[in-house]
Design a protein around this motif. Structure first.
Motif, PDB file in Angstrom:
ATOM      1  N   PRO B 244       5.459   9.726   0.900  1.00 29.81           N
ATOM      2  CA  PRO B 244       4.424  10.602   0.487  1.00 29.81           C
ATOM      3  C   PRO B 244       4.377  11.747   1.389  1.00 29.81           C
ATOM      4  CG  PRO B 244       3.275   8.421   0.290  1.00 29.81           C
ATOM      5  CD  PRO B 244       4.802   8.296   1.064  1.00 29.81           C
ATOM      6  N   VAL B 245       4.504  12.995   0.865  1.00 20.30           N
ATOM      7  CA  VAL B 245       4.492  14.232   1.881  1.00 20.30           C
ATOM      8  C   VAL B 245       3.697  14.122   3.175  1.00 20.30           C
ATOM      9  CG1 VAL B 245       3.201  16.016   0.605  1.00 20.30           C
ATOM     10  CG2 VAL B 245       5.361  16.634   1.950  1.00 20.30           C
ATOM     11  N   ARG B 246       2.532  13.818   2.767  1.00 23.53           N
ATOM     12  CA  ARG B 246       1.261  14.013   3.822  1.00 23.53           C
ATOM     13  C   ARG B 246       1.766  12.937   5.045  1.00 23.53           C
ATOM     14  NH1 ARG B 246      -3.951  15.124   4.726  1.00 23.53           N
ATOM     15  NH2 ARG B 246      -3.998  16.715   3.213  1.00 23.53           N
ATOM     16  N   ASP B 247       2.116  11.978   4.700  1.00 25.52           N
ATOM     17  CA  ASP B 247       2.548  10.657   5.668  1.00 25.52           C
ATOM     18  C   ASP B 247       3.682  11.127   6.462  1.00 25.52           C
ATOM     19  OD1 ASP B 247       0.428   9.471   4.807  1.00 25.52           O
ATOM     20  OD2 ASP B 247       1.648   8.087   3.384  1.00 25.52           O
ATOM     21  N   VAL B 248       4.724  11.831   5.945  1.00 24.72           N
ATOM     22  CA  VAL B 248       5.737  11.873   6.393  1.00 24.72           C
ATOM     23  C   VAL B 248       5.835  13.202   7.455  1.00 24.72           C
ATOM     24  CG1 VAL B 248       8.207  12.720   5.966  1.00 24.72           C
ATOM     25  CG2 VAL B 248       7.461  11.128   4.532  1.00 24.72           C
TER      26      VAL B 248
END
Lengths: 330, 340
Positions: B244-248
């Motif tokens: 997920p973009v937020r986590d990455v």
């Protein structure tokens, strides 16, 4: 657009005047035409009156003006050789040359362009390589040799086609045509192939290299990504983008076909203007040579004008420049 | 918006390998890449040039430029395998099921055809519409992508549009037959910075409205952070991290991703210098054994030099790094050992 056409017309007139100067200087520098026209025993007085009658004693600028004014009306004087009006002499021969050149151009276009497209699309296919190799022969063999070889094979050995002349022709007004008789059509085949072969190979190689170029472009890749059919991509998007250079060369070559039909006409004893020109050179028939020069100059100018106008039809980017629709952004 | 695990994926890429035969042997440009895209999802794919992200995109739309070829793995669209379809079958999918947007809007459009004609021909290739209906649809699309005065602009030629407007036309072309997936390859790289945000916002809005999934290939982490639901980070032909973009972005799991995120300047936070990753991505001919990133990695161990990590769970993401394996990276490396 209109300004462009006007500008081009003015340029064309300048070109034709220049050709006129060259044609006119033929009269002044290629020997004394009186010697060619009269016999050994003509007296000096008779020569002088003839000289006066032909206007050869006028000052050079006046002679040039007369020449141009007459030429513009289609009057080129009398042939030194046959004493016929030069205009009529040429007009009689023009249909033969134009029909031959037309057939050669059609042959070159309708065989050369598809071959170019094919070899451009499949450059690695064995038949493309074969076309490429054969086209080298077409480009490097001289025209007269091709003509003679064709005569040898199809006229002498196979006895399928005539080796000289126009065959039977049909008169329509002042125009004589080959297209309406069987023997006239048969007579057209070998000279047309001979005359058109060089242009064919030239066109094929040009279209091929342009196609190779265009197929690498991003908009062809995007056209594929849009899922267009191969047919639409190859013959719509790609071919149209190769057209500008192809039109240029075709136009120039069409002029060359007419102007340099001389060799082919000589090989096939084709009664066209080229043959007339050769005969005129042998007899120093200067009015005919001058008229021929002007005629060819006029043809080239007209063809170039047509080519310039065709660019506008093909390429929208040229149309809007200076036009009302301004280019937006950037 | 995030990937829903219960829905069947729209696109499945499994163990994809793309190779280029060259005179000096075969180069593996995309090596064992697997990912899914759910319907309506935006997957960002980032990486340096040569990481294999564009090739992956081209492989999906079936337009790898020869001599490049798919050497292994499979690509499925809506469950149907598409990587081995004959050209004509794949052509019907391109444009209709998968749209594409390329980097340079200036060169993507044929200069000799009006934009209306290019739209109409694409629509009529894929949809059974009459010329008049196709034109109406083309007009609607131009309005939808925000071309002002679409009625008069439809008959204009590409050179009469600015770069941003042309990219809008390209987006209209990609969407015109209602595809389920759009592969957008660096769609904003060639544009002015001020236009980039508009185009990205447009793409995002349209795809949300149409329920179209996007594979957004770019090297611009900012674009990804703003647009994507999930992100795949590619390095040397492999996926280094996906999640997920937020986590990455916030909690990168792979040392390469950490370096990549450290290289983005951020407003508000005052930093003396941006971090940078030393060295360069290896050429395809000299990919090191073990983990391809190991020569540049600050956290490597002995195991990274010999064993190649596959993607493994790392929090909510998956990363190809031994740091997240129970075995770890192995014994630390003494500097002199490597240089020797």
């Amino acid at each position: 657009m209109l300004a462009f056409i006007l500008r081009r017309l003015l340029q064309s007139i300048a070109v034709l005047l220049t050709v006129g100067v060259v044609a006119f200087s033929l009269f002044r520098y290629v020997g004394d035409p009186i010697n060619a026209m009269v016999g050994q025993d003509t007296s000096m007085e008779e020569r002088e009156t003839l000289r006066e009658k032909l206007g050869l004693n006028d000052p050079a600028p006046l002679q040039f003006l007369n020449f141009i004014v007459n030429a513009a009306q289609g009057k080129f004087g009398l042939s030194y050789r046959t004493s016929e009006p030069v205009g009529r002499l040429i007009l009689e021969r023009v249909p033969a040359t134009l029909e031959l050149s037309f057939c050669a151009a059609v042959f070159a276009l309708f065989v050369g362009v598809p071959m170019g497209v094919y070899t451009g699309l499949y450059p690695r296919h064995w038949s493309s390589r074969l076309f490429q190799a054969v086209s080298l022969i077409g480009i490097s063999l001289p025209t007269f040799l091709i003509g003679i070889l064709l005569i040898l094979v199809f006229a002498v050995w196979l006895r399928l086609l005539p080796s000289f002349g126009r065959g039977e022709t049909v008169q329509i007004g002042w125009w004589t045509t080959n297209f309406l008789t069987w023997s006239g059509l048969k007579a057209l085949i070998l000279p047309s192939i001979t005359l058109g072969l060089f242009q064919l190979t030239l066109l094929m190689r040009l279209v091929r290299s342009e196609m190779l170029e265009v197929m690498r472009t991003e908009y062809i890749k995007f056209a594929r990504a849009r899922g267009l059919t191969n047919r639409a991509i190859n013959f719509g998007h790609a071919l149209k983008n190769t057209l500008v250079p192809v039109i240029t060369v075709t136009g120039l070559q069409l002029g060359a076909l007419i102007a340099f039909a001389i060799v082919t006409e000589t090989v096939f004893a084709w009664p066209g203007v080229g043959q007339l020109f050769i005969q005129s050179v042998q007899f120093s028939d200067i009015p005919v040579m001058a008229a021929y020069l002007l005629l060819i100059g006029l043809l080239f100018v007209l063809i170039n004008l047509t080519v310039d106008l065709l660019y506008f039809v093909v390429d929208p980017r040229l149309r809007s420049q200076g036009g009302s629709a301004r280019v937006a952004g950037h | 918006m995030a990937s829903q695990t219960n829905n069947p994926p729209l696109l499945e890429v499994k163990n994809l390998r793309v190779e280029f035969p060259t005179r000096r042997g075969t180069l593996l440009a995309v090596d064992d890449v697997s990912f899914d895209i759910a319907p309506g999802e935006v997957l960002g794919v980032v990486g340096e040039s040569g990481a294999g992200k564009s090739l992956t995109g081209n492989a999906i739309i079936g337009l790898l430029e020869p001599p490049g070829r798919i050497a292994g793995g499979e690509i499925r669209l809506e469950g149907r395998r598409i990587d081995n379809l004959p050209y004509e079958e794949m052509r019907k999918i391109r444009g209709a099921r998968i749209g594409a947007i390329f980097q340079d809007p200036l060169t993507s459009l044929n200069p000799l055809y009006s934009v209306g004609r290019q739209l109409v021909e694409t629509i009529q290739t894929h949809l059974p519409l009459s010329a008049a209906e196709a034109r109406t649809r083309a007009l609607d699309l131009l309005k939808e992508v925000g071309i002002p005065g679409a009625e008069s602009r439809i008959d204009h030629y590409p050179h009469q549009f600015s770069g941003g407007m042309r990219q809008r036309v390209v987006i209209a072309l990609a969407l015109c037959a209602g595809p389920r997936l759009i592969v957008a390859d660096e769609p904003t790289t060639a544009l002015d910075v001020s236009i980039q945000a508009q185009i990205i916002a447009l793409l995002k809005r349209l795809c949300r409205e149409h329920g179209t999934a996007v594979m957004l290939v770019t090297h611009d982490m900012g674009v990804i952070a703003e647009t994507a639901d999930r992100v795949a980070v590619m390095y040397a032909g492999r996926i280094a991290e996906i999640g997920p973009v937020r986590d990455v972005v916030k909690h990168a799991k792979h040392p390469y991703t950490k370096g990549l995120m450290g290289s983005i300047p951020s407003l508000g936070v005052r930093t003396e210098r941006l971090t940078q990753i030393d060295g360069a991505m290896p050429r395809l001919t000299e990919i090191p054994t073990g983990c391809a990133f190991n020569p540049r990695c600050t956290e490597r161990g002995q195991r990274c030099l010999v064993e190649r990590p596959d993607l493994m769970a790392a929090g909510t993401s998956r990363a190809a790094c031994w740091l997240h394996d129970r075995g770890g990276v192995g014994a630390p490396i003494v500097k002199e050992m490597v240089d020797a």
